[in-house]
Design a protein around this motif. Structure first.
Motif, PDB file in Angstrom:
ATOM      1  N   GLN A   4       0.840  -1.188   0.000  1.00  0.00           N
ATOM      2  CA  GLN A   4       0.000   0.000   0.000  1.00  0.00           C
ATOM      3  C   GLN A   4       0.879   1.243   0.000  1.00  0.00           C
ATOM      4  O   GLN A   4       1.769   1.385   0.824  1.00  0.00           O
ATOM      5  N   THR A   5       0.657   2.098  -0.955  1.00  0.00           N
ATOM      6  CA  THR A   5       1.434   3.339  -1.036  1.00  0.00           C
ATOM      7  C   THR A   5       0.640   4.466  -0.392  1.00  0.00           C
ATOM      8  O   THR A   5      -0.537   4.672  -0.711  1.00  0.00           O
ATOM      9  N   GLN A   6       1.272   5.150   0.513  1.00  0.00           N
ATOM     10  CA  GLN A   6       0.619   6.259   1.207  1.00  0.00           C
ATOM     11  C   GLN A   6       0.742   7.529   0.356  1.00  0.00           C
ATOM     12  O   GLN A   6       1.830   7.933  -0.039  1.00  0.00           O
ATOM     13  N   VAL A   7      -0.411   8.101   0.039  1.00  0.00           N
ATOM     14  CA  VAL A   7      -0.437   9.301  -0.774  1.00  0.00           C
ATOM     15  C   VAL A   7      -0.035  10.499   0.077  1.00  0.00           C
ATOM     16  O   VAL A   7      -0.660  10.784   1.108  1.00  0.00           O
ATOM     17  N   LYS A   8       0.994  11.190  -0.350  1.00  0.00           N
ATOM     18  CA  LYS A   8       1.458  12.359   0.381  1.00  0.00           C
ATOM     19  C   LYS A   8       0.565  13.549   0.060  1.00  0.00           C
ATOM     20  O   LYS A   8       0.275  13.815  -1.110  1.00  0.00           O
ATOM     21  N   PRO A   9       0.072  14.266   1.082  1.00  0.00           N
ATOM     22  CA  PRO A   9      -0.808  15.403   0.814  1.00  0.00           C
ATOM     23  C   PRO A   9      -0.087  16.501   0.046  1.00  0.00           C
ATOM     24  O   PRO A   9       1.132  16.644   0.129  1.00  0.00           O
ATOM     25  N   SER A  10      -0.864  17.254  -0.726  1.00  0.00           N
ATOM     26  CA  SER A  10      -0.279  18.345  -1.493  1.00  0.00           C
ATOM     27  C   SER A  10       0.186  19.451  -0.559  1.00  0.00           C
ATOM     28  O   SER A  10      -0.229  19.533   0.600  1.00  0.00           O
ATOM     29  N   LEU A  11       1.059  20.306  -1.079  1.00  0.00           N
ATOM     30  CA  LEU A  11       1.574  21.412  -0.274  1.00  0.00           C
ATOM     31  C   LEU A  11       0.448  22.345   0.141  1.00  0.00           C
ATOM     32  O   LEU A  11      -0.416  22.692  -0.664  1.00  0.00           O
ATOM     33  N   ARG A  12       0.482  22.752   1.402  1.00  0.00           N
ATOM     34  CA  ARG A  12      -0.472  23.748   1.897  1.00  0.00           C
ATOM     35  C   ARG A  12       0.329  24.862   2.569  1.00  0.00           C
ATOM     36  O   ARG A  12       1.177  24.608   3.423  1.00  0.00           O
ATOM     37  N   PHE A  13       0.044  26.078   2.164  1.00  0.00           N
ATOM     38  CA  PHE A  13       0.792  27.230   2.653  1.00  0.00           C
ATOM     39  C   PHE A  13      -0.024  27.993   3.691  1.00  0.00           C
ATOM     40  O   PHE A  13      -1.254  27.909   3.736  1.00  0.00           O
ATOM     41  N   GLY A  14       0.689  28.757   4.523  1.00  0.00           N
ATOM     42  CA  GLY A  14      -0.031  29.549   5.513  1.00  0.00           C
ATOM     43  C   GLY A  14       0.886  30.316   6.446  1.00  0.00           C
ATOM     44  O   GLY A  14       2.104  30.359   6.262  1.00  0.00           O
ATOM     45  N   GLY A  40      -8.434  36.514  -4.163  1.00  0.00           N
ATOM     46  CA  GLY A  40      -8.835  35.265  -4.792  1.00  0.00           C
ATOM     47  C   GLY A  40      -8.327  34.011  -4.112  1.00  0.00           C
ATOM     48  O   GLY A  40      -8.559  32.903  -4.601  1.00  0.00           O
ATOM     49  N   ARG A  41      -7.644  34.146  -2.997  1.00  0.00           N
ATOM     50  CA  ARG A  41      -7.192  32.960  -2.266  1.00  0.00           C
ATOM     51  C   ARG A  41      -8.335  32.408  -1.409  1.00  0.00           C
ATOM     52  O   ARG A  41      -9.097  33.165  -0.806  1.00  0.00           O
ATOM     53  N   LYS A  42      -8.412  31.095  -1.345  1.00  0.00           N
ATOM     54  CA  LYS A  42      -9.359  30.449  -0.437  1.00  0.00           C
ATOM     55  C   LYS A  42      -8.682  30.351   0.939  1.00  0.00           C
ATOM     56  O   LYS A  42      -7.733  29.584   1.119  1.00  0.00           O
ATOM     57  N   VAL A  43      -9.189  31.107   1.878  1.00  0.00           N
ATOM     58  CA  VAL A  43      -8.514  31.270   3.168  1.00  0.00           C
ATOM     59  C   VAL A  43      -9.261  30.503   4.263  1.00  0.00           C
ATOM     60  O   VAL A  43     -10.493  30.578   4.363  1.00  0.00           O
ATOM     61  N   VAL A  44      -8.501  29.787   5.060  1.00  0.00           N
ATOM     62  CA  VAL A  44      -9.031  29.094   6.229  1.00  0.00           C
ATOM     63  C   VAL A  44      -8.331  29.659   7.464  1.00  0.00           C
ATOM     64  O   VAL A  44      -7.098  29.675   7.527  1.00  0.00           O
ATOM     65  N   VAL A  45      -9.114  30.136   8.438  1.00  0.00           N
ATOM     66  CA  VAL A  45      -8.545  30.636   9.686  1.00  0.00           C
ATOM     67  C   VAL A  45      -8.748  29.586  10.768  1.00  0.00           C
ATOM     68  O   VAL A  45      -9.854  29.076  10.960  1.00  0.00           O
ATOM     69  N   VAL A  46      -7.661  29.261  11.455  1.00  0.00           N
ATOM     70  CA  VAL A  46      -7.680  28.264  12.522  1.00  0.00           C
ATOM     71  C   VAL A  46      -7.392  28.972  13.837  1.00  0.00           C
ATOM     72  O   VAL A  46      -6.314  29.549  14.016  1.00  0.00           O
ATOM     73  N   ASN A  47      -8.344  28.942  14.753  1.00  0.00           N
ATOM     74  CA  ASN A  47      -8.128  29.534  16.070  1.00  0.00           C
ATOM     75  C   ASN A  47      -7.402  28.533  16.958  1.00  0.00           C
ATOM     76  O   ASN A  47      -7.968  27.506  17.350  1.00  0.00           O
ATOM     77  N   MET A  48      -6.142  28.833  17.279  1.00  0.00           N
ATOM     78  CA  MET A  48      -5.335  27.953  18.131  1.00  0.00           C
ATOM     79  C   MET A  48      -5.272  28.442  19.571  1.00  0.00           C
ATOM     80  O   MET A  48      -4.532  27.887  20.378  1.00  0.00           O
ATOM     81  N   TYR A 105      -9.776  20.735   4.426  1.00  0.00           N
ATOM     82  CA  TYR A 105      -9.423  21.918   3.630  1.00  0.00           C
ATOM     83  C   TYR A 105      -8.088  21.668   2.947  1.00  0.00           C
ATOM     84  O   TYR A 105      -7.032  22.039   3.454  1.00  0.00           O
ATOM     85  N   SER A 106      -8.146  21.037   1.796  1.00  0.00           N
ATOM     86  CA  SER A 106      -6.918  20.619   1.122  1.00  0.00           C
ATOM     87  C   SER A 106      -6.339  21.706   0.216  1.00  0.00           C
ATOM     88  O   SER A 106      -5.130  21.808   0.058  1.00  0.00           O
ATOM     89  N   ASP A 107      -7.189  22.501  -0.384  1.00  0.00           N
ATOM     90  CA  ASP A 107      -6.727  23.475  -1.372  1.00  0.00           C
ATOM     91  C   ASP A 107      -6.960  24.896  -0.863  1.00  0.00           C
ATOM     92  O   ASP A 107      -7.619  25.707  -1.505  1.00  0.00           O
ATOM     93  N   PHE A 139       2.657  21.196   5.433  1.00  0.00           N
ATOM     94  CA  PHE A 139       2.374  22.625   5.529  1.00  0.00           C
ATOM     95  C   PHE A 139       3.684  23.393   5.369  1.00  0.00           C
ATOM     96  O   PHE A 139       4.712  23.022   5.950  1.00  0.00           O
ATOM     97  N   ARG A 140       3.634  24.469   4.588  1.00  0.00           N
ATOM     98  CA  ARG A 140       4.766  25.383   4.466  1.00  0.00           C
ATOM     99  C   ARG A 140       4.352  26.695   5.125  1.00  0.00           C
ATOM    100  O   ARG A 140       3.591  27.468   4.552  1.00  0.00           O
ATOM    101  N   LEU A 141       4.850  26.910   6.314  1.00  0.00           N
ATOM    102  CA  LEU A 141       4.362  27.997   7.158  1.00  0.00           C
ATOM    103  C   LEU A 141       5.421  29.069   7.386  1.00  0.00           C
ATOM    104  O   LEU A 141       6.613  28.786   7.431  1.00  0.00           O
ATOM    105  N   THR A 142       4.950  30.292   7.566  1.00  0.00           N
ATOM    106  CA  THR A 142       5.780  31.409   8.006  1.00  0.00           C
ATOM    107  C   THR A 142       5.271  31.875   9.358  1.00  0.00           C
ATOM    108  O   THR A 142       4.062  32.065   9.540  1.00  0.00           O
ATOM    109  N   ALA A 143       6.174  32.053  10.300  1.00  0.00           N
ATOM    110  CA  ALA A 143       5.801  32.624  11.595  1.00  0.00           C
ATOM    111  C   ALA A 143       5.737  34.149  11.448  1.00  0.00           C
ATOM    112  O   ALA A 143       6.727  34.792  11.110  1.00  0.00           O
ATOM    113  N   VAL A 144       4.558  34.709  11.670  1.00  0.00           N
ATOM    114  CA  VAL A 144       4.363  36.158  11.626  1.00  0.00           C
ATOM    115  C   VAL A 144       4.288  36.644  13.069  1.00  0.00           C
ATOM    116  O   VAL A 144       3.293  36.409  13.765  1.00  0.00           O
TER     117      VAL A 144
END
Length: 313
Positions: A4-14, A40-48, A105-107, A139-144
């Motif tokens: 079984q090959t595990q599908v690697k999720p696509s890159l997600r930026f944030g 035009g970006r589809k934005v998801v906000v995550v309250n941590m 929320y993949s894309d 996830f490819r993240l930047t600390a702001v």
């Protein structure tokens, strides 16, 4: 036997939005969500933040569904600081819950609104481990890192902010953008000793130490302050981007710095939306003009370089 090959999720930026309490993290997330949506970006906000109540933005994932600070304080008889540390340790121990929520929320482009307790980003490891796990989930993240701009008006506080920012950068281990927030209010806290570039680019801090030496209280700590300034300058990592969240031009500068840090490359459609947004704003009275005016006044009033000002002291 077939493997079984595990599908690697696509890159997600944030962005992971961090900073001390009152620095404007939630306001930034709300403003950035609206700004990116217009682009035009589809934005998801995550309250941590398990202590974040009355969230003003549309929140797709809310950590308070898993744990809240009030419940922890009441159930374990902890104070707010200890309770928040426990909450983040609990989130770290239940990352499968967070993974399931984020899988929906993949894309999308993500904004993580994080708690404001400074120790979480300078000493304690739970938040750092959560960020590391997000990186493993592609996830490819930047600390702001937001810092209130009024600290520039007080040399002692500004050196403290520099040390905190440096410690956070080294501990979090993410691409990092430091932000001076609330630039539209900076003049309310008094005149700056130098022009704004001195603070955003973190120039020769020995000039700032001379201002501290003029204060009798800080004079006896001159050697300590000198060594702290040397640490900041030896690493040569800390710089700031000024931000007025109500102005489009200011938001563009911050967004470009963030996208450059995490490698996000927007497409032609977003570029056209950006140009259309700025074209429609021609002639408008941007509040960012007053922010630029702050810097211009400091330059024009003195008409001198930092070195020339120091020669007169």
């Amino acid at each position: 036997m077939s493997k079984q090959t595990q599908v690697k999720p696509s890159l997600r930026f944030g962005q992971v939005v961090i900073g001390p309490p009152g620095s404007g993290k939630t306001t930034y997330c709300q403003g950035m969500q609206e700004f990116l949506t217009h682009l035009g970006r589809k934005v998801v906000v995550v309250n941590m933040d398990p202590a974040n109540e009355g969230i003003p933005y549309s929140c797709a994932v809310d950590i308070s569904e898993l744990v809240t600070l009030d419940d922890v304080m009441e159930g374990l008889k902890l104070g707010p600081n200890g309770g928040l540390l426990y909450c983040m340790e609990y989130v770290e121990a239940n990352l499968d819950w967070l993974e399931e929520k984020l899988k929906q929320y993949s894309d999308c482009y993500f904004l993580f609104d994080c708690p404001g307790q400074v120790e979480l980003y300078t000493h304690q490891s739970s938040v750092k481990n959560i960020f590391s796990q997000l990186a493993k989930w592609n996830f490819r993240l930047t600390a702001v890192h937001l810092v209130d701009s009024h600290y520039c008006a007080d040399p002692a506080k500004f050196i403290s902010v520099l040390c905190t920012s440096l410690s956070t950068m080294l501990h979090v281990e993410l691409p990092h953008v430091n932000i001076l927030s609330k630039m539209d209010l900076i003049e309310q806290y008094g005149k700056l000793a130098f022009n704004l570039d001195f603070y955003t680019e973190v120039m020769d801090l020995t000039y700032l130490l001379d201002h501290l030496a003029a204060d009798p209280f800080f004079k006896k700590f001159h050697h300590l302050n000198e060594k702290l300034a040397e640490v900041v300058q030896d690493y040569s990592l800390v710089s700031f981007v000024p931000l007025n969240v109500q102005d489009k031009e200011s938001m563009i500068q911050v967004l470009r710095a963030v996208d450059k840090a995490n490698g996000y490359c927007f497409g032609d459609l977003e570029e056209r939306n950006l140009q259309a947004m700025m074209s429609a704003a021609v002639g408008a009275d941007f509040q960012f003009n007053s922010t630029l005016g702050v810097q211009e006044r400091y330059v024009e009033t003195s008409g001198k370089t930092v070195e020339e000002e120091m020669m007169e002291l």
